[in-house]
Design a protein around this motif. Structure first.
Motif, PDB file in Angstrom:
ATOM      1  N   GLU A  42      51.865 -63.249 -56.361  1.00 11.41           N
ATOM      2  CA  GLU A  42      51.052 -63.313 -57.464  1.00 11.41           C
ATOM      3  C   GLU A  42      50.893 -64.429 -58.394  1.00 11.41           C
ATOM      4  O   GLU A  42      50.159 -65.048 -58.881  1.00 11.41           O
ATOM      5  CB  GLU A  42      51.890 -62.207 -58.630  1.00 11.41           C
ATOM      6  N   ILE A  45      48.276 -66.545 -56.117  1.00  9.29           N
ATOM      7  CA  ILE A  45      47.094 -65.939 -56.709  1.00  9.29           C
ATOM      8  C   ILE A  45      46.489 -66.356 -57.980  1.00  9.29           C
ATOM      9  O   ILE A  45      45.342 -66.716 -58.347  1.00  9.29           O
ATOM     10  CB  ILE A  45      46.932 -64.331 -56.600  1.00  9.29           C
ATOM     11  N   HIS A  46      47.660 -66.345 -59.101  1.00  7.25           N
ATOM     12  CA  HIS A  46      47.311 -66.674 -60.578  1.00  7.25           C
ATOM     13  C   HIS A  46      46.867 -68.197 -60.350  1.00  7.25           C
ATOM     14  O   HIS A  46      45.757 -68.694 -61.022  1.00  7.25           O
ATOM     15  CB  HIS A  46      48.517 -66.665 -61.088  1.00  7.25           C
ATOM     16  N   GLU A  49      43.551 -68.743 -59.073  1.00  2.93           N
ATOM     17  CA  GLU A  49      42.603 -68.791 -59.960  1.00  2.93           C
ATOM     18  C   GLU A  49      42.550 -69.420 -61.198  1.00  2.93           C
ATOM     19  O   GLU A  49      41.338 -69.936 -61.708  1.00  2.93           O
ATOM     20  CB  GLU A  49      42.715 -67.068 -60.815  1.00  2.93           C
ATOM     21  N   SER A  67      38.626 -62.324 -62.367  1.00  2.00           N
ATOM     22  CA  SER A  67      37.548 -62.112 -61.276  1.00  2.00           C
ATOM     23  C   SER A  67      37.929 -62.532 -59.922  1.00  2.00           C
ATOM     24  O   SER A  67      37.168 -62.310 -59.001  1.00  2.00           O
ATOM     25  CB  SER A  67      36.460 -62.870 -61.774  1.00  2.00           C
ATOM     26  N   TYR A  68      39.079 -63.527 -59.695  1.00  2.00           N
ATOM     27  CA  TYR A  68      39.305 -64.076 -58.422  1.00  2.00           C
ATOM     28  C   TYR A  68      40.279 -62.919 -57.663  1.00  2.00           C
ATOM     29  O   TYR A  68      41.128 -62.074 -58.050  1.00  2.00           O
ATOM     30  CB  TYR A  68      40.301 -65.126 -58.609  1.00  2.00           C
ATOM     31  N   GLU A  69      39.605 -62.595 -56.519  1.00  2.00           N
ATOM     32  CA  GLU A  69      40.447 -61.867 -55.410  1.00  2.00           C
ATOM     33  C   GLU A  69      40.655 -62.667 -54.269  1.00  2.00           C
ATOM     34  O   GLU A  69      39.396 -62.886 -53.784  1.00  2.00           O
ATOM     35  CB  GLU A  69      39.555 -60.479 -55.262  1.00  2.00           C
ATOM     36  N   THR A  73      45.646 -61.803 -47.989  1.00  2.00           N
ATOM     37  CA  THR A  73      46.577 -61.649 -49.048  1.00  2.00           C
ATOM     38  C   THR A  73      47.964 -62.186 -48.016  1.00  2.00           C
ATOM     39  O   THR A  73      49.136 -61.889 -48.753  1.00  2.00           O
ATOM     40  CB  THR A  73      46.874 -60.472 -49.562  1.00  2.00           C
TER      41      THR A  73
END
Length: 105
Positions: A42, A45-46, A49, A67-69, A73
């Motif tokens: 996480e 990912i954060h 973004e 909005s970022y995906e 993963t």
């Protein structure tokens, strides 16, 4: 708070987040260091973004938070994408004359 102010505040904590994420062994990727904290994936990912938002801010655009995906993963893909976007954000800020955003790199 403007996007630039938000991005700047996020970059200020990036060193801590990167140290935490890189120090976590594979078996501990899903551990949260505090109840309201994030897991290592996480965090990656954060940060990715945040770097997307930095690129947008450097270009004078707004970023839609959340909005970022990530396309993939798995751990290695998350790390690769975070470092790629970090380099892109750094270059975008320098090109736009916004190197002050990068003060904590």
């Amino acid at each position: 708070m403007t996007v630039e102010e938000f991005v700047t505040s996020q970059i200020e904590k990036v060193g801590k987040d990167l140290k935490i994420a890189s120090a976590v062994p594979g078996s501990g990727h899903e551990i949260k260091l505090s109840e309201d904290g994030m897991t290592a994936p996480e965090i990656l990912i954060h940060l990715t973004e945040v770097y997307h938002a930095t690129v947008a801010a450097a270009a004078g655009r707004e970023w839609e938070w959340g909005s970022y995906e990530p396309a993939n993963t798995d751990w290695n893909s998350l790390q690769s994408e975070m470092w790629r976007m970090r380099a892109e954000a750094t270059a975008a800020c320098l090109q736009a004359g916004k190197a002050d955003i990068l003060s904590d790199y």
